[in-house]
Design an enzyme around this catalytic site. Sequence first.
Site, short mmCIF file in Angstrom:
data_model
loop_
_atom_site.label_atom_id
_atom_site.label_comp_id
_atom_site.label_asym_id
_atom_site.label_seq_id
_atom_site.Cartn_x
_atom_site.Cartn_y
_atom_site.Cartn_z
N ASP A 200 0.84 -1.19 0.00
CA ASP A 200 0.00 0.00 0.00
C ASP A 200 0.88 1.26 0.00
O ASP A 200 2.05 1.21 0.37
CB ASP A 200 -0.89 0.03 1.25
CG ASP A 200 -1.92 -1.10 1.26
OD1 ASP A 200 -2.20 -1.65 0.18
OD2 ASP A 200 -2.41 -1.44 2.35
N TYR A 264 6.76 -8.96 8.06
CA TYR A 264 6.27 -7.61 8.28
C TYR A 264 6.66 -7.13 9.67
O TYR A 264 6.82 -7.92 10.60
CB TYR A 264 4.74 -7.56 8.20
CG TYR A 264 4.17 -7.99 6.88
CD1 TYR A 264 3.88 -7.04 5.91
CD2 TYR A 264 3.90 -9.33 6.63
CE1 TYR A 264 3.33 -7.44 4.69
CE2 TYR A 264 3.36 -9.73 5.42
CZ TYR A 264 3.08 -8.77 4.45
OH TYR A 264 2.53 -9.16 3.25
#
Length: 378
Positions: A200, A264
């Site tokens: 994103d 992540y």
Amino acid sequence: MKKISLCRLCLSRFRAKNAALQPAKLENACFICKGLVGKLDSFLETALAQSKEFEWSTFAVSTSFSKDVFVREEKVADLFSPGDFSSLKNSLNAQAISRISAATGKKSSQRFAEATFLLDFISGKSNAKPTPVYVYGHYLKFSRKHCQSRWHCSDCGGRGCESCGGSGQNYPSVEEEIGKVLQPLFGAASATLHACGREDVDVRMLGNGRPFVMELKDPKKRAPDLGVAEKLFAENSDVRAINIKTVPQYFVDAVCNSHFEKEYSALVSADRPLTAADAKKTESLSGTMIFQQTPKRVLARRADLERRRKVFSISAKVEKGGRLRLKILAEAGTYIKELIHSDEGRTKPSLAALLSRKAACDELDVIGIRDYFLETLA
Ligand SMILES: [Zn+2]
Ligand SMILES: [Zn+2]
């Protein structure tokens, strides 16, 4: 019986003797090609002149003819056995290849051509063009403002207007940042990014970076000093490309169609300070299968489906201000933000449900993509 007149080249293509054929007095009186063959020299002259404008070492030839030519050729071919002649297209291609090789000392290669010679006997035009160059590498994105591909301004469609400040884009992009270094270096007409998935806009891409291939169309140069590019990238504080090299075209598919496990780092807050007990609960999600209904934020673009994704591991640490720092290793295609806030129950289980709190993902970074497979191709 009326004899069929053929030009020298067309006649030479039919190897067996046949009394129905005779040499045409003028080349353009040829029953099959009407003199098209005679244009080969001038076509090649034009294309060879163009080919001096860019770097190339291998080439391919592409010819096109109108249907009528093939129909007339068929009529003559019917008088022969299949092994007794070669087709107009094959023999003109072969002639063009040998003339180009003789004129330039370069080799033909259908698969790895760096120049394409187009000889269009329909429109009567010819040209030479460079084939695209593909640059493979990994990109790092330190910014939370860059999207991946050029995203044209919704008000002006890319022409530039007041709302986009004349840039034509709503967001700066990774494609633009990498393209503005590579495009001039290769003297290319355009630069298109092909990447292995995307993050994103507000997610940073750290660690070993994300695999990409940049396609550079109409390049004047094929082998510029990539060290120059790496130096320029090193000065860019938003987007950097590393370990770049030129690769064959098949890398585009390999990069775009591969799916890799990712690591992540996420910073999570809730509607009350989070504690060591919450961290421990969070870690219990390690090794679980989660079910994710297509996130609401992407529903406009994607089908509404349920996906099963494995969360291989989660570690959690309490940070200042009662937030949790998570390290997550998850299967390709896992929606991490939704795993945290639950997307109104569309992701199950979720951190929010587990802690019975409203939880939010304040910051997210991709810190590793396990793309070892691509390295075996490179
Ligand atoms: Zn002919
Ligand atoms: Zn605009």
